[in-house]
Design a protein around this motif. Structure first.
Motif, PDB file in Angstrom:
ATOM      1  N   THR A 269      57.637  45.670 -94.593  1.00  0.00           N
ATOM      2  CA  THR A 269      58.690  46.683 -94.561  1.00  0.00           C
ATOM      3  C   THR A 269      59.407  46.577 -93.225  1.00  0.00           C
ATOM      4  OG1 THR A 269      57.432  48.173 -95.998  1.00  0.00           O
ATOM      5  CG2 THR A 269      59.220  49.144 -94.693  1.00  0.00           C
ATOM      6  N   LEU A 270      60.716  46.364 -93.267  1.00  0.00           N
ATOM      7  CA  LEU A 270      61.493  46.215 -92.041  1.00  0.00           C
ATOM      8  C   LEU A 270      61.586  47.544 -91.305  1.00  0.00           C
ATOM      9  CD1 LEU A 270      64.471  44.025 -93.326  1.00  0.00           C
ATOM     10  CD2 LEU A 270      62.521  43.267 -91.961  1.00  0.00           C
ATOM     11  N   VAL A 272      63.116  50.717 -89.195  1.00  0.00           N
ATOM     12  CA  VAL A 272      64.403  51.400 -89.188  1.00  0.00           C
ATOM     13  C   VAL A 272      65.254  50.816 -88.069  1.00  0.00           C
ATOM     14  CG1 VAL A 272      65.543  53.630 -88.816  1.00  0.00           C
ATOM     15  CG2 VAL A 272      63.397  53.514 -90.116  1.00  0.00           C
ATOM     16  N   ARG A 275      67.581  47.361 -90.972  1.00  0.00           N
ATOM     17  CA  ARG A 275      67.654  47.233 -92.428  1.00  0.00           C
ATOM     18  C   ARG A 275      69.098  47.013 -92.866  1.00  0.00           C
ATOM     19  NH1 ARG A 275      63.594  52.386 -93.698  1.00  0.00           N
ATOM     20  NH2 ARG A 275      61.726  51.413 -92.769  1.00  0.00           N
ATOM     21  N   ILE A 302      65.588  42.533-100.154  1.00  0.00           N
ATOM     22  CA  ILE A 302      65.330  43.545 -99.127  1.00  0.00           C
ATOM     23  C   ILE A 302      65.920  44.845 -99.669  1.00  0.00           C
ATOM     24  CG2 ILE A 302      65.635  44.228 -96.731  1.00  0.00           C
ATOM     25  CD1 ILE A 302      66.202  41.312 -96.058  1.00  0.00           C
ATOM     26  N   GLY A 306      63.937  49.161 -96.845  1.00  0.00           N
ATOM     27  CA  GLY A 306      63.358  48.207 -95.919  1.00  0.00           C
ATOM     28  C   GLY A 306      62.254  47.338 -96.484  1.00  0.00           C
ATOM     29  N   ALA A 329      73.282  45.105 -89.998  1.00  0.00           N
ATOM     30  CA  ALA A 329      72.390  46.268 -90.113  1.00  0.00           C
ATOM     31  C   ALA A 329      73.180  47.522 -90.429  1.00  0.00           C
ATOM     32  CB  ALA A 329      71.611  46.453 -88.812  1.00  0.00           C
TER      33      ALA A 329
END
Length: 330
Positions: A269-270, A272, A275, A302, A306, A329
């Motif tokens: 999970t990317l 915050v 993303r 993606i 995220g 982003a």
């Protein structure tokens, strides 16, 4: 007078005073205060030793902030000012400071209404420090005065005695030139300065720090989901943000040897801040193995939240690659 401040004398301000002194909205430091400092251009208010115990401060312009009630004083030095440094203490060295100082009898107890370039003498000590500044003044140069120094014994070694303490200011919205102290905070979110080494920096008010502009995070490691890690070849999974652009790189595989990545697996999970707006999809194909088996082909998405998720496999892969993935982003 060769040192003048506009809007300081109760009467007698000349048209030349008004033309020469810096005017207009300067860089703010608070709701009613202005960032004090030297106005860049040429070599303003430079210091040069001109005698055993004498230093000359060259021409230049500056802003001197008093209290919030006083406001800021635009100052101009129109001819070089020569200052005399007092002899050194018999026992200890000291540090003096060459300053611009505003005297305003409406706000202080000096009974004067003038502006000067002067020496503020430090206290002799085994570990000397620069003196505290008087009100409504800015430091230009520190002068190290070793014990026993005087004109009779040769005076100061000006190549060693002077330390530049000029801090700069600029018009509102302008880029502030670098001064001697990069620890000075910004005043508002989005203020810019030039640090002369790596380029521009932008003040981040929430983090209370200067960040490179465009912002470059450098490569940062990604935290993978449980059961996934670096497959042992290629680069570990990482991200980098340069301005609004996020780049990904590296390979991800199951930590259990000999297994494949299932369809619909979330491998990480990317964080915050990196993303992609609205999510992103990319295709990936593994190279043929030694048996010349057809490559594994899959898609990776993606998601807006995220999650990096695999789907639409032709063959279940032993690892997936993030190399070459880039996006804006949100």
């Amino acid at each position: 007078m060769t040192v003048r401040a506009a809007w300081l004398p109760p009467t007698g301000q000349t048209r030349a005073d008004t033309r020469l002194a810096p005017l207009g909205a300067m860089a703010p430091e608070g709701e009613l205060t202005t960032r004090a400092g030297v106005i860049a251009g040429g070599t303003p208010l430079a210091a040069t030793g001109v005698g055993p115990m004498q230093v000359q401060i060259s021409t230049g312009r500056a802003i001197v902030q008093g209290t919030a009630a006083q406001g800021a004083y635009p100052v101009v030095v129109t001819a070089p000012e020569t200052l005399t440094v007092a002899d050194g203490s018999p026992q200890y060295g000291r540090i003096d400071s060459a300053v611009i100082r505003v005297y305003d009898g409406q706000y202080d107890t000096t009974g004067q209404t003038t502006v000067t370039v002067e020496i503020v003498q430090g206290t002799p000590s085994a570990t000397p420090t620069a003196p505290a500044l008087p009100a409504a003044s800015i430091r230009l140069w520190d002068i190290t005065v070793p014990a026993g120094t005087s004109a009779g014994v040769g005076g100061l070694d000006w190549t060693r005695a002077l330390a530049d303490r000029r801090r700069y200011t600029a018009a509102y919205g302008g880029i502030i030139p670098r001064g001697w102290d990069l620890s000075v905070p910004g005043a508002y979110d989005g203020q810019y300065r030039d640090n002369t080494t790596t380029g521009l920096e932008r003040w981040n008010a929430s983090a209370r720090t200067w960040l490179p502009y465009p912002y470059d995070s450098g490569w940062q490691p990604l935290t993978l989901a449980a059961g996934y890690g670096h497959p042992g070849h290629g680069m570990p999974a990482a991200w980098r943000r340069y301005g609004p652009i996020v780049m990904l790189r590296g390979r991800i595989g199951p930590t259990k040897s000999g297994t494949t990545i299932p369809n619909g697996a979330t491998v990480l999970t990317l964080p915050v801040g990196i993303r992609p707006a609205g999510g992103k999809e990319f295709a990936w194909a593994s190279p043929r193995d030694q048996s010349n088996k057809a490559p594994s082909i899959c898609r990776v998405e993606i998601q807006p939240g995220g999650n990096v998720r695999t789907y639409e496999f032709v063959e279940l892969p032993q690892w997936v690659s993030l190399d070459g993935v880039a996006y804006t982003a949100n």
